[in-house]
Design an enzyme around this catalytic site. Structure first.
Site, PDB file in Angstrom:
ATOM      1  N   ARG A  25      76.397 150.282  33.581  1.00 25.64           N
ATOM      2  CA  ARG A  25      76.865 150.259  32.188  1.00 25.64           C
ATOM      3  C   ARG A  25      75.876 150.898  31.223  1.00 25.64           C
ATOM      4  NH1 ARG A  25      74.170 146.558  29.254  1.00 25.64           N
ATOM      5  NH2 ARG A  25      72.916 145.064  30.430  1.00 25.64           N
ATOM      6  N   GLU A  62      61.175 132.274  25.769  1.00 24.49           N
ATOM      7  CA  GLU A  62      62.591 132.408  26.087  1.00 24.49           C
ATOM      8  C   GLU A  62      63.132 131.146  26.753  1.00 24.49           C
ATOM      9  OE1 GLU A  62      65.539 135.610  28.236  1.00 24.49           O
ATOM     10  OE2 GLU A  62      64.068 134.546  29.451  1.00 24.49           O
ATOM     11  N   TRP A  84      65.429 140.090  23.514  1.00 20.34           N
ATOM     12  CA  TRP A  84      66.847 140.079  23.165  1.00 20.34           C
ATOM     13  C   TRP A  84      67.140 140.885  21.890  1.00 20.34           C
ATOM     14  CZ3 TRP A  84      70.933 137.836  25.884  1.00 20.34           C
ATOM     15  CH2 TRP A  84      70.586 137.030  26.981  1.00 20.34           C
ATOM     16  N   TYR A 145      73.145 131.574  27.250  1.00 22.00           N
ATOM     17  CA  TYR A 145      72.562 130.517  28.095  1.00 22.00           C
ATOM     18  C   TYR A 145      72.384 129.168  27.401  1.00 22.00           C
ATOM     19  CZ  TYR A 145      71.347 134.392  31.218  1.00 22.00           C
ATOM     20  OH  TYR A 145      71.395 135.478  32.045  1.00 22.00           O
ATOM     21  N   ARG A 186      74.711 115.966  45.753  1.00 19.80           N
ATOM     22  CA  ARG A 186      74.856 117.405  45.995  1.00 19.80           C
ATOM     23  C   ARG A 186      75.532 118.100  44.817  1.00 19.80           C
ATOM     24  NH1 ARG A 186      75.935 115.046  51.136  1.00 19.80           N
ATOM     25  NH2 ARG A 186      78.191 115.039  50.729  1.00 19.80           N
ATOM     26  N   ARG A 187      75.558 117.404  43.683  1.00 25.11           N
ATOM     27  CA  ARG A 187      76.194 117.949  42.478  1.00 25.11           C
ATOM     28  C   ARG A 187      75.182 118.169  41.354  1.00 25.11           C
ATOM     29  NH1 ARG A 187      81.524 113.916  42.486  1.00 25.11           N
ATOM     30  NH2 ARG A 187      82.198 114.438  44.624  1.00 25.11           N
ATOM     31  N   CYS A 206      73.182 136.926  33.561  1.00 22.31           N
ATOM     32  CA  CYS A 206      72.791 137.551  34.831  1.00 22.31           C
ATOM     33  C   CYS A 206      72.434 136.469  35.853  1.00 22.31           C
ATOM     34  CB  CYS A 206      71.615 138.493  34.620  1.00 22.31           C
ATOM     35  SG  CYS A 206      72.006 139.929  33.600  1.00 22.31           S
ATOM     36  N   ARG A 264      73.586 137.239  39.579  1.00 23.49           N
ATOM     37  CA  ARG A 264      74.575 138.253  39.949  1.00 23.49           C
ATOM     38  C   ARG A 264      74.021 139.667  39.825  1.00 23.49           C
ATOM     39  NH1 ARG A 264      76.414 141.030  35.644  1.00 23.49           N
ATOM     40  NH2 ARG A 264      75.948 140.141  33.607  1.00 23.49           N
ATOM     41  N   SER A 265      73.132 139.884  38.838  1.00 23.82           N
ATOM     42  CA  SER A 265      72.603 141.210  38.545  1.00 23.82           C
ATOM     43  C   SER A 265      71.096 141.092  38.361  1.00 23.82           C
ATOM     44  CB  SER A 265      73.255 141.771  37.273  1.00 23.82           C
ATOM     45  OG  SER A 265      72.709 143.026  36.925  1.00 23.82           O
ATOM     46  N   ASP A 267      67.591 143.121  37.684  1.00 23.86           N
ATOM     47  CA  ASP A 267      66.714 144.238  37.328  1.00 23.86           C
ATOM     48  C   ASP A 267      65.387 143.965  38.032  1.00 23.86           C
ATOM     49  OD1 ASP A 267      64.915 146.000  36.196  1.00 23.86           O
ATOM     50  OD2 ASP A 267      65.435 145.553  34.126  1.00 23.86           O
TER      51      ASP A 267
END
Length: 372
Positions: A25, A62, A84, A145, A186-187, A206, A264-265, A267
């Site tokens: 992107r 952050e 940011w 977040y 487990r939660r 991310c 998921r992503s 850098d």
């Protein structure tokens, strides 16, 4: 070589050797692999890479911003954290750029061009610092977040969201409560991936969720903790020591806690070292809040990539040797965090004072351009 830097350099080399080139992107392009795991034992040291110097205060700022439930960059800017800035500025340009009539609350005069124009990034950030009303409207990033961690499901939208939270689910406080009452559950999870609010975020998360896991400490492990914290002044004191009594009365932890985050992503050059340290610090905070021992930090990585303009920097870092990992010291006025709410803990923290990295030796930083 410490094992964390070793794993990180192996990941960089894997991407260079096997990554496929993809468009993205940002228009920069990447070399990318899919699916990778990093594991770090917290007893080996705090997970702050040594093959390049890391911006510790920026990471702390952050993370505290997330934990505050904040979504406005003003707190970050006021604490000299600018990671940011670009996202808020892009949102400002997108919205204000479509306004045809001059609006001096969001435009500036340009005497050279005899017209009004959009603010530059520097002008925008300066106005965030100095104008609270402007910051409230244009510094907000949507339900990112902090909103999801501390106020999941509330109906606040762009521009009207401020901590503390009202009306939603406080996932962090719930996690702390559950760890105290049902540590084998487990939660024990926190999610930032709110499908119903993704379109309101300037950037979807991310690292979209994390899970914690606890186990009982053995007697030998607890005795080692005792010895590290208290020790024995003399042989007589050692002979009088009763572990069944003294370990519990002195608050020696009975459990260890691990944290696994999912991303998921990734850098890999600029972002991942930051993510590793940030989740390491989050694990330390949660562990202290429930009187447990930080155990293992695990990162599950999805689209794991190097931007094409980071290739040479990655090669430089691969060629560097590592140093021993540093240690983290938490300077807190109240040691009994397990008796406090998460808000009471967060309100007691100071960006500059509370979290100190000790014995940190590293190579110099490697400059690289942020792609956003």
């Amino acid at each position: 070589m410490n094992n964390l830097d070793k794993q990180y350099k192996e990941l960089l080399q894997t991407i260079l050797d096997y990554g496929v080139e993809k468009q993205d992107r940002t228009g920069t392009g990447t070399k990318s692999i899919f699916g990778y795991t990093i594991r770090h034992k917290m007893s080996d040291g705090f997970p702050l890479l040594t093959t390049k110097k890391m911006a510790w205060k920026t990471m702390v700022t952050e993370l505290l911003w997330f934990l505050r439930g904040d979504t406005n960059i003003k707190f970050l800017v006021d604490n000299n954290c600018h990671i940011w800035d670009g996202d808020a500025y892009k949102n400002y340009c997108k919205i204000v750029g479509s306004i045809e009539e001059p609006d001096y609350s969001v435009h500036v005069d340009d005497p050279n061009q005899n017209c009004t124009r959009l603010m530059t990034m520097e002008e925008f950030i300066d106005k965030i610092k100095t104008d609270d009303e402007f910051a409230k409207k244009w510094g907000d990033l949507g339900p990112v977040y902090g909103k999801q961690w501390r106020d999941w499901g509330s109906k606040k939208r762009y521009g009207d969201y401020e901590p503390p939270m009202y009306g939603g689910i406080d996932q962090i406080q719930n996690l702390i409560n559950d760890l105290k009452t049902n540590p084998d559950s487990r939660r024990l999870m926190v999610s930032a991936w709110n499908v119903g609010e993704l379109d309101q975020m300037v950037l979807p998360p991310c690292h979209y969720g994390f899970q914690v896991y606890t186990r009982e400490l053995s007697l030998d492990e607890r005795l080692k903790l005792w010895d590290n914290k208290f020790g024995f002044a003399n042989e007589e004191q050692k002979n009088q020591f009763d572990p069944n009594v003294h370990l519990d009365t002195h608050g020696v932890p009975t459990r260890a806690i691990s944290l696994m985050w999912n991303q998921r992503s990734v850098d890999t050059f600029l972002g991942l070292p930051f993510n590793i340290a940030s989740y390491g610090l989050l694990l330390e905070i949660i562990a202290k809040a429930v009187n447990m021992v930080p155990d293992e930090l695990i990162g599950n990585l999805g689209d794991t990539h190097l931007y094409l303009n980071h290739i040479e920097q990655a090669k430089e870092q691969i060629g560097r040797t590592s140093f021993k990992l540093p240690t983290l010291k938490i300077n807190s006025g109240n040691e009994n965090w397990n008796l406090l709410t998460i808000d009471e803990i967060i309100n007691s923290l100071d960006v500059d004072i509370t979290f100190k990295i000790e014995n940190y030796q590293s190579h110099e930083k490697i400059k690289a351009q942020l792609s956003n």
